[in-house]
Design an enzyme around this catalytic site. Sequence first.
Site, short mmCIF file in Angstrom:
data_model
loop_
_atom_site.label_atom_id
_atom_site.label_comp_id
_atom_site.label_asym_id
_atom_site.label_seq_id
_atom_site.Cartn_x
_atom_site.Cartn_y
_atom_site.Cartn_z
N SER A 125 24.12 6.10 -9.26
CA SER A 125 24.88 7.14 -8.57
C SER A 125 25.17 6.74 -7.13
O SER A 125 24.37 6.02 -6.51
CB SER A 125 24.04 8.42 -8.59
N TYR A 150 15.56 13.46 -7.59
CA TYR A 150 16.64 12.93 -8.44
C TYR A 150 17.21 11.66 -7.83
O TYR A 150 17.34 10.62 -8.51
CB TYR A 150 17.75 13.98 -8.62
N LYS A 154 17.19 7.38 -9.03
CA LYS A 154 18.30 6.42 -9.16
C LYS A 154 18.01 5.15 -8.36
O LYS A 154 18.25 4.03 -8.81
CB LYS A 154 19.62 7.07 -8.73
C1 UD1 Z 1 25.59 16.04 -6.76
C2 UD1 Z 1 24.50 15.15 -6.25
C3 UD1 Z 1 24.66 13.78 -6.82
C4 UD1 Z 1 24.60 13.88 -8.33
C5 UD1 Z 1 25.67 14.82 -8.82
C6 UD1 Z 1 25.53 15.03 -10.32
C7 UD1 Z 1 23.85 15.95 -4.02
C8 UD1 Z 1 23.90 15.69 -2.55
N1 UD1 Z 1 24.52 15.11 -4.80
O1 UD1 Z 1 26.82 15.53 -6.25
O2 UD1 Z 1 23.63 12.94 -6.39
O3 UD1 Z 1 24.78 12.62 -8.88
O4 UD1 Z 1 25.57 16.08 -8.16
O5 UD1 Z 1 24.81 16.14 -10.67
O6 UD1 Z 1 23.28 16.92 -4.44
N2 UD1 Z 1 30.38 22.66 -3.84
C9 UD1 Z 1 30.76 23.92 -3.41
N3 UD1 Z 1 30.46 24.99 -4.20
C10 UD1 Z 1 29.81 24.88 -5.40
C11 UD1 Z 1 29.42 23.58 -5.84
C12 UD1 Z 1 29.71 22.50 -5.03
O7 UD1 Z 1 31.35 24.07 -2.34
O8 UD1 Z 1 29.56 25.90 -6.05
C13 UD1 Z 1 30.72 21.49 -3.03
C14 UD1 Z 1 29.51 20.69 -2.58
O9 UD1 Z 1 29.00 21.19 -1.37
C15 UD1 Z 1 30.10 19.30 -2.45
C16 UD1 Z 1 31.20 19.27 -3.52
O10 UD1 Z 1 31.49 20.63 -3.80
O11 UD1 Z 1 30.71 19.15 -1.20
C17 UD1 Z 1 30.77 18.57 -4.79
O12 UD1 Z 1 29.54 19.12 -5.22
P1 UD1 Z 1 28.87 18.76 -6.62
O13 UD1 Z 1 29.87 18.89 -7.69
O14 UD1 Z 1 27.61 19.53 -6.73
O15 UD1 Z 1 28.56 17.20 -6.49
P2 UD1 Z 1 27.73 16.41 -5.36
O16 UD1 Z 1 26.92 17.31 -4.54
O17 UD1 Z 1 28.70 15.53 -4.66
#
Ligand code: UD1
Length: 335
Positions: A125, A150, A154
Amino acid sequence: MKKILVTGGLGYIGSHTVVELQNSGFEVVIIDNLSNTTIEVLDNITSITGIKPQFEQIDLKNKEDVQLFFKKYTVDGVIHFAASKAVGESVELPLFYYENNISTLTYVLKEMIANNVYNFIFSSSCTVYGQADELPITENAPTKPAKSPYAATKKMGELIIEDTTKATELKSIALRYFNPIGAHKTAKIGELPIGVPQNLIPYVVQTAAGIRECLSIFGDDYPTPDGTAIRDYIHVVDLAKAHIAALNRLIHNQNKANCEFFNIGTGTGISVLEVVKAFEKVTEKKVNFKVVDRRAGDITAAYADTTLANKELGWKTEFTLEDALRSSWKWQESL
Ligand code: UD1
């Protein structure tokens, strides 16, 4: 015909990879413990490709079952997806994560080597980079201290594999995924919604479908053009195809080192607000959202430099963000 073991092959990325393996002429045997998926996925894979993969319901934590598997099946390589991936849950249950993601990895590697199976693809990841100092992120960017168990699994997984490639004949490629999204065009496989989605796209899709009232956008005070965080969202089918390219590289001895790492993303950074707008545009559905505080542990921005993967794997993405969002919506509707 080469036979490939796909662990976690009924999961989200695993199932899409099984389809691409079969489409590329590989024979597949799947191990899955069904902890985060259902057996129906096996039938859905079969209905897409017309070929039923072999399947063993095994929990890789049971070392003896892993041994028995490798006695029963002769395989040419392993693509290892089976692992837990919820960041928040890993903070609550660190030992479960270390056992489920790390002990299992050691059992699989040990049995591979005992049985002279040397081609190994690992699901890593972009989390290993933390907040990178430079964007886009190349494979040479230093890894950063893990912010969750987590993420630690990785980083440790990569280390365990690298050490093993130094001491044995094992050859490995670790693919560092950016943010996988989307679903197969048939809408027969996709990410199964279990509980409240933690990731952005499933939450957006469920909000548009009326299952969730309102999307919380975690922070709009990041130092980015619109203040929301930036990620690299890659269509899961493009990601699946990267596994085939990596596997072929090992099988045909085209690898340049016994342990290689590739970033698998699109190379484009997209903000949370841009995702919401793009989704609304392609689906003509409204997504209610409100801005809330930043989520603990989130980084500002991450997107891949894909030069190395493009050149060395001969792989590139084919789908756009819009394609991926459309497929996610079609998948939701099919549910
Ligand atoms: C997360 C993990 C990553 C993991 C991946 C798979 C972290 C920092 N990273 O990626 O290591 O491999 O999930 O499970 O936790 N967001 C919102 N609202 C929501 C959900 C997300 O605003 O309800 C935003 C988050 O703040 C982020 C972006 O959307 O900026 C993507 O979030 P998400 O899909 O959860 O992925 P990551 O956090 O990038």
